[in-house]
Design a protein around this motif. Structure first.
Motif, PDB file in Angstrom:
ATOM      1  N   LEU A   1     -16.088  14.680  -8.139  1.00 50.64           N
ATOM      2  CA  LEU A   1     -17.369  15.303  -8.554  1.00 50.64           C
ATOM      3  C   LEU A   1     -16.808  16.385  -9.860  1.00 50.64           C
ATOM      4  CD1 LEU A   1     -20.245  15.049  -8.978  1.00 50.64           C
ATOM      5  CD2 LEU A   1     -20.315  17.122  -7.118  1.00 50.64           C
ATOM      6  N   ARG A   2     -16.051  17.173  -9.358  1.00 47.09           N
ATOM      7  CA  ARG A   2     -15.564  18.285 -10.456  1.00 47.09           C
ATOM      8  C   ARG A   2     -14.958  17.724 -11.820  1.00 47.09           C
ATOM      9  NH1 ARG A   2     -12.814  20.828  -7.263  1.00 47.09           N
ATOM     10  NH2 ARG A   2     -10.826  20.391  -7.784  1.00 47.09           N
ATOM     11  N   GLU A   3     -14.246  16.592 -11.452  1.00 47.62           N
ATOM     12  CA  GLU A   3     -13.662  16.005 -12.567  1.00 47.62           C
ATOM     13  C   GLU A   3     -14.723  15.147 -13.590  1.00 47.62           C
ATOM     14  OE1 GLU A   3      -9.562  17.080 -12.146  1.00 47.62           O
ATOM     15  OE2 GLU A   3     -10.552  15.867 -13.606  1.00 47.62           O
ATOM     16  N   MET A   4     -15.672  14.585 -12.632  1.00 50.23           N
ATOM     17  CA  MET A   4     -16.841  13.995 -13.498  1.00 50.23           C
ATOM     18  C   MET A   4     -17.442  14.634 -14.414  1.00 50.23           C
ATOM     19  SD  MET A   4     -18.430  11.436 -10.914  1.00 50.23           S
ATOM     20  CE  MET A   4     -19.593  10.989 -11.887  1.00 50.23           C
ATOM     21  N   ILE A   5     -17.900  16.034 -13.591  1.00 48.48           N
ATOM     22  CA  ILE A   5     -18.546  17.059 -14.516  1.00 48.48           C
ATOM     23  C   ILE A   5     -17.908  17.519 -15.653  1.00 48.48           C
ATOM     24  CG2 ILE A   5     -19.770  19.791 -14.389  1.00 48.48           C
ATOM     25  CD1 ILE A   5     -20.382  18.689 -11.667  1.00 48.48           C
ATOM     26  N   GLY A   6     -16.607  17.711 -15.451  1.00 47.77           N
ATOM     27  CA  GLY A   6     -15.756  18.300 -16.487  1.00 47.77           C
ATOM     28  C   GLY A   6     -15.584  17.228 -17.575  1.00 47.77           C
ATOM     29  N   PHE A   7     -15.452  15.835 -17.463  1.00 45.51           N
ATOM     30  CA  PHE A   7     -15.619  14.920 -18.408  1.00 45.51           C
ATOM     31  C   PHE A   7     -16.908  14.757 -19.076  1.00 45.51           C
ATOM     32  CE2 PHE A   7     -14.207  10.969 -20.133  1.00 45.51           C
ATOM     33  CZ  PHE A   7     -15.252  10.509 -20.537  1.00 45.51           C
ATOM     34  N   ALA A   8     -17.897  14.958 -18.298  1.00 44.03           N
ATOM     35  CA  ALA A   8     -19.276  14.941 -19.188  1.00 44.03           C
ATOM     36  C   ALA A   8     -19.416  16.140 -19.932  1.00 44.03           C
ATOM     37  CB  ALA A   8     -20.426  14.542 -17.972  1.00 44.03           C
ATOM     38  N   ALA A   9     -19.023  17.311 -19.639  1.00 41.05           N
ATOM     39  CA  ALA A   9     -19.213  18.389 -20.104  1.00 41.05           C
ATOM     40  C   ALA A   9     -18.440  18.278 -21.640  1.00 41.05           C
ATOM     41  CB  ALA A   9     -18.851  19.629 -19.450  1.00 41.05           C
ATOM     42  N   GLU A  10     -16.956  17.788 -21.587  1.00 35.68           N
ATOM     43  CA  GLU A  10     -16.263  17.484 -22.543  1.00 35.68           C
ATOM     44  C   GLU A  10     -16.929  16.614 -23.718  1.00 35.68           C
ATOM     45  OE1 GLU A  10     -12.395  16.098 -21.823  1.00 35.68           O
ATOM     46  OE2 GLU A  10     -12.237  15.320 -23.703  1.00 35.68           O
ATOM     47  N   ARG A  11     -17.354  15.496 -23.153  1.00 36.36           N
ATOM     48  CA  ARG A  11     -18.171  14.638 -24.013  1.00 36.36           C
ATOM     49  C   ARG A  11     -19.317  15.194 -24.797  1.00 36.36           C
ATOM     50  NH1 ARG A  11     -16.231  11.991 -26.732  1.00 36.36           N
ATOM     51  NH2 ARG A  11     -18.141  10.185 -26.719  1.00 36.36           N
ATOM     52  N   LEU A  12     -20.182  15.698 -23.821  1.00 42.72           N
ATOM     53  CA  LEU A  12     -21.480  16.423 -24.429  1.00 42.72           C
ATOM     54  C   LEU A  12     -20.909  17.606 -25.530  1.00 42.72           C
ATOM     55  CD1 LEU A  12     -24.229  17.049 -24.215  1.00 42.72           C
ATOM     56  CD2 LEU A  12     -23.995  18.589 -22.347  1.00 42.72           C
ATOM     57  N   MET A  13     -19.874  18.328 -25.302  1.00 47.17           N
ATOM     58  CA  MET A  13     -19.641  19.298 -26.291  1.00 47.17           C
ATOM     59  C   MET A  13     -19.109  18.560 -27.667  1.00 47.17           C
ATOM     60  SD  MET A  13     -17.574  22.514 -24.191  1.00 47.17           S
ATOM     61  CE  MET A  13     -16.378  21.177 -23.567  1.00 47.17           C
ATOM     62  N   GLU A  14     -18.356  17.346 -27.685  1.00 45.48           N
ATOM     63  CA  GLU A  14     -17.872  16.807 -28.830  1.00 45.48           C
ATOM     64  C   GLU A  14     -19.217  16.356 -29.430  1.00 45.48           C
ATOM     65  OE1 GLU A  14     -14.131  17.552 -28.567  1.00 45.48           O
ATOM     66  OE2 GLU A  14     -15.282  16.410 -30.204  1.00 45.48           O
ATOM     67  N   LEU A  15     -20.195  15.790 -28.743  1.00 48.85           N
ATOM     68  CA  LEU A  15     -21.518  15.338 -29.397  1.00 48.85           C
ATOM     69  C   LEU A  15     -22.144  16.492 -30.100  1.00 48.85           C
ATOM     70  CD1 LEU A  15     -22.837  12.865 -26.606  1.00 48.85           C
ATOM     71  CD2 LEU A  15     -21.813  12.340 -29.002  1.00 48.85           C
ATOM     72  N   GLU A  16     -22.291  17.585 -29.347  1.00 47.04           N
ATOM     73  CA  GLU A  16     -22.893  18.939 -29.827  1.00 47.04           C
ATOM     74  C   GLU A  16     -22.237  19.075 -31.199  1.00 47.04           C
ATOM     75  OE1 GLU A  16     -23.304  21.666 -26.900  1.00 47.04           O
ATOM     76  OE2 GLU A  16     -25.275  20.697 -26.092  1.00 47.04           O
ATOM     77  N   VAL A  17     -20.813  19.584 -31.208  1.00 47.52           N
ATOM     78  CA  VAL A  17     -20.255  19.824 -32.317  1.00 47.52           C
ATOM     79  C   VAL A  17     -20.172  18.907 -33.572  1.00 47.52           C
ATOM     80  CG1 VAL A  17     -17.984  20.455 -33.052  1.00 47.52           C
ATOM     81  CG2 VAL A  17     -18.573  21.246 -30.908  1.00 47.52           C
ATOM     82  N   GLY A  18     -20.248  17.711 -33.006  1.00 45.36           N
ATOM     83  CA  GLY A  18     -20.402  16.766 -34.040  1.00 45.36           C
ATOM     84  C   GLY A  18     -21.690  16.734 -34.856  1.00 45.36           C
ATOM     85  N   ALA A  19     -22.846  17.000 -34.075  1.00 46.00           N
ATOM     86  CA  ALA A  19     -24.128  16.856 -34.638  1.00 46.00           C
ATOM     87  C   ALA A  19     -24.047  18.446 -35.523  1.00 46.00           C
ATOM     88  CB  ALA A  19     -25.289  17.100 -33.436  1.00 46.00           C
ATOM     89  N   LYS A  20     -23.535  19.406 -34.994  1.00 45.40           N
ATOM     90  CA  LYS A  20     -23.378  20.813 -35.824  1.00 45.40           C
ATOM     91  C   LYS A  20     -22.813  20.523 -36.859  1.00 45.40           C
ATOM     92  CE  LYS A  20     -22.832  25.810 -34.756  1.00 45.40           C
ATOM     93  NZ  LYS A  20     -24.499  25.923 -34.977  1.00 45.40           N
ATOM     94  N   THR A  21     -21.637  19.910 -37.156  1.00 47.29           N
ATOM     95  CA  THR A  21     -20.786  20.112 -38.252  1.00 47.29           C
ATOM     96  C   THR A  21     -20.953  18.579 -39.056  1.00 47.29           C
ATOM     97  OG1 THR A  21     -18.776  18.646 -36.914  1.00 47.29           O
ATOM     98  CG2 THR A  21     -18.880  21.107 -37.042  1.00 47.29           C
ATOM     99  N   ASN A  22     -21.830  18.107 -38.561  1.00 41.97           N
ATOM    100  CA  ASN A  22     -22.317  16.689 -39.395  1.00 41.97           C
ATOM    101  C   ASN A  22     -21.108  15.824 -39.691  1.00 41.97           C
ATOM    102  OD1 ASN A  22     -24.570  15.185 -40.049  1.00 41.97           O
ATOM    103  ND2 ASN A  22     -24.014  15.758 -42.361  1.00 41.97           N
ATOM    104  N   ALA A  23     -20.050  15.856 -38.595  1.00 38.27           N
ATOM    105  CA  ALA A  23     -19.008  14.849 -38.569  1.00 38.27           C
ATOM    106  C   ALA A  23     -18.049  14.877 -37.349  1.00 38.27           C
ATOM    107  CB  ALA A  23     -17.742  15.387 -39.897  1.00 38.27           C
ATOM    108  N   GLU A  24     -17.669  13.675 -36.963  1.00 39.61           N
ATOM    109  CA  GLU A  24     -16.810  13.518 -35.954  1.00 39.61           C
ATOM    110  C   GLU A  24     -15.487  14.343 -35.869  1.00 39.61           C
ATOM    111  OE1 GLU A  24     -18.037  12.363 -33.009  1.00 39.61           O
ATOM    112  OE2 GLU A  24     -19.998  11.880 -34.023  1.00 39.61           O
ATOM    113  N   TYR A  25     -14.798  14.345 -34.734  1.00 40.42           N
ATOM    114  CA  TYR A  25     -13.483  15.028 -34.852  1.00 40.42           C
ATOM    115  C   TYR A  25     -12.426  14.389 -35.678  1.00 40.42           C
ATOM    116  CZ  TYR A  25      -8.982  16.809 -32.974  1.00 40.42           C
ATOM    117  OH  TYR A  25      -7.758  17.512 -32.841  1.00 40.42           O
ATOM    118  N   GLY A  26     -12.022  14.883 -36.504  1.00 39.10           N
ATOM    119  CA  GLY A  26     -11.027  14.086 -37.702  1.00 39.10           C
ATOM    120  C   GLY A  26     -11.428  13.229 -38.671  1.00 39.10           C
ATOM    121  N   GLU A  27     -12.796  13.375 -38.514  1.00 36.57           N
ATOM    122  CA  GLU A  27     -13.531  12.472 -39.662  1.00 36.57           C
ATOM    123  C   GLU A  27     -13.551  13.097 -41.093  1.00 36.57           C
ATOM    124  OE1 GLU A  27     -17.655  11.817 -38.819  1.00 36.57           O
ATOM    125  OE2 GLU A  27     -17.663  10.376 -40.472  1.00 36.57           O
ATOM    126  N   LYS A  28     -13.179  12.422 -42.044  1.00 39.51           N
ATOM    127  CA  LYS A  28     -13.181  12.652 -43.605  1.00 39.51           C
ATOM    128  C   LYS A  28     -14.339  12.358 -44.085  1.00 39.51           C
ATOM    129  CE  LYS A  28      -8.334  12.836 -44.387  1.00 39.51           C
ATOM    130  NZ  LYS A  28      -7.156  12.262 -45.207  1.00 39.51           N
TER     131      LYS A  28
END
Length: 400
Positions: free
Chosen positions: A21-48
């Motif tokens: 369960l702890r690993e699942m929550i960590g994975f979900a948190a990582e994906r959520l942070m990536e989505l939030e940062v992508g929305a904030k920067t208007n670009a995905e990780y490494g995207e030009k």
């Protein structure tokens, strides 16, 4: 297969039962942070992208205490501006609710593809049902108390809307309507007043939803704001017998559908001249002028304006200080956006109880935020003209 799914499958294969369960929550948190940062920067990780608003600048580590134990997070950093994960804000009930949904989906084996992969990888065993039951019971009691609480006082303004979430039902994935009601009382404070889940937004469903609010004490409604859903309009007339405001943002979208691509800017500007008028009568006069100007070249648009005039301009009969908040459903749609952002982590809910649990927790904490952090949504002085009992209670100096 997408990279996130590959990463998740690898995580399942290496995790021990006690750490799952702890690993699942960590994975979900990582994906959520990536989505939030992508929305904030208007670009995905490494995207030009020429639309990128900020560059990433590594990570900072932070420990997150959850019901499943300590989760180590790597929070993305930005070169300009700042980012802080939404789930680390004081939203403990939402975190518990999300954990409960993941646990329940795991036990029943009936959630997203990720949950199906998890059940297969773990052989259908794992977290005890008794633990999930205790956690769900704790959340459900608080959510039920919030959603079924008595509605006290008068609520002159009421926004109602619906959003759709996916659920597994009878072996199929279907969409269900989650309806919301947000009100402002005579004290100027905004609260979520109710939520319901149904198969569709038909008139009988909206009628029962509004009747439920009335049974809990809703009264004094002078204006209901929603989109142009016939079920909402009919239910409002039947149950509340009050004025209905058609969201002007939705109306403008409908209106522009009757205009050519090259003329939409002009049409939008013409219609906006009616909204810019100082009072209701002037707005109606200008509305008719615009409709008549459109009648020759855009007869369907003119006909739409004829039928929608009273509903779109209803908000103009209320205090000028309130009109920017009354002319559309923007405030409740922002709440729907928050619900979507949080529920996207789950994707497909195992049952309606899981939706009520998670969405109810979000609504409960949103209301707490409005009450504690933001204060009054409207001032007592501006509410006085539409609230007879409020005029008596105001000090003489504030009645002007």
């Amino acid at each position: 297969m997408t990279k996130p799914m590959m990463d998740l499958r690898a995580l399942f294969e290496k995790s021990a039962d006690a750490d799952l369960l702890r690993e699942m929550i960590g994975f979900a948190a990582e994906r959520l942070m990536e989505l939030e940062v992508g929305a904030k920067t208007n670009a995905e990780y490494g995207e030009k992208s020429v639309e990128r608003m900020a560059q990433r600048n590594g990570y900072r580590e932070r420990d997150w205490q959850t019901r499943a134990g300590q989760v180590e997070l790597k929070i993305p950093r930005l070169r300009t501006g700042s980012y802080f994960p939404s789930f680390l804000e004081p939203r403990r009930s939402v975190e518990k609710a999300l954990t409960a949904v993941i646990q329940e989906a795991y036990i029943h084996g009936i959630s997203t593809r990720s949950m199906d992969d998890l059940v297969q990888a773990m052989g259908g065993t794992g977290i005890s049902k008794s633990h999930v039951s205790r956690l769900c019971e704790e959340i459900d009691e608080r959510v039920d108390a919030f959603l079924e609480r008595p509605i006290e006082g008068e609520w002159p303004y009421l926004w109602i809307d619906a959003t759709y979430l996916k659920i597994r039902q009878g072996g199929r994935i279907v969409s269900v309507a989650v309806t919301l009601a947000v009100g402002v009382n005579t004290d100027g404070r905004r609260e979520v007043l109710g939520m319901a889940i149904g198969a569709s937004e038909a008139e009988p469903f909206w009628t029962e939803f509004l009747r439920g609010l009335v049974r809990r004490g809703l009264r004094g409604v002078k204006l209901v704001i929603s989109d142009a859903h016939e079920g909402i309009k009919a239910a409002t007339s039947r149950v509340l017998s009050t004025t209905w405001q058609r969201c002007r943002v939705h109306f403008q979208r409908n209106a522009l559908a009757h205009a050519g691509k090259n003329s939409r800017g002009m049409v939008s500007a013409f219609i906006a001249t009616a909204f810019a008028q100082p009072d209701h009568q002037a707005a109606k006069t200008q509305w008719r002028v615009v409709a008549d100007q459109m009648r020759g070249k855009l007869p369907k648009l003119a006909a739409l304006m004829d039928t929608a005039e009273e509903d779109v301009l209803a908000y103009m009969t209320f205090p000028a200080q309130h009109r920017t908040k009354l002319h559309s459903t923007n405030s409740i749609e922002r709440l729907n956006g928050e619900i979507k952002r949080r529920t996207d982590v789950v994707d497909i809910f195992p049952n309606e109880a899981a939706i009520r649990r998670l969405v109810g927790a979000i609504l409960m904490e949103q209301t707490e935020e409005w009450t504690v952090q933001r204060g009054r949504y409207m001032t007592l002085v501006t509410l006085a003209p539409i609230c007879d009992d409020l005029i008596v209670s105001l000090p003489v100096a504030q009645r002007s």
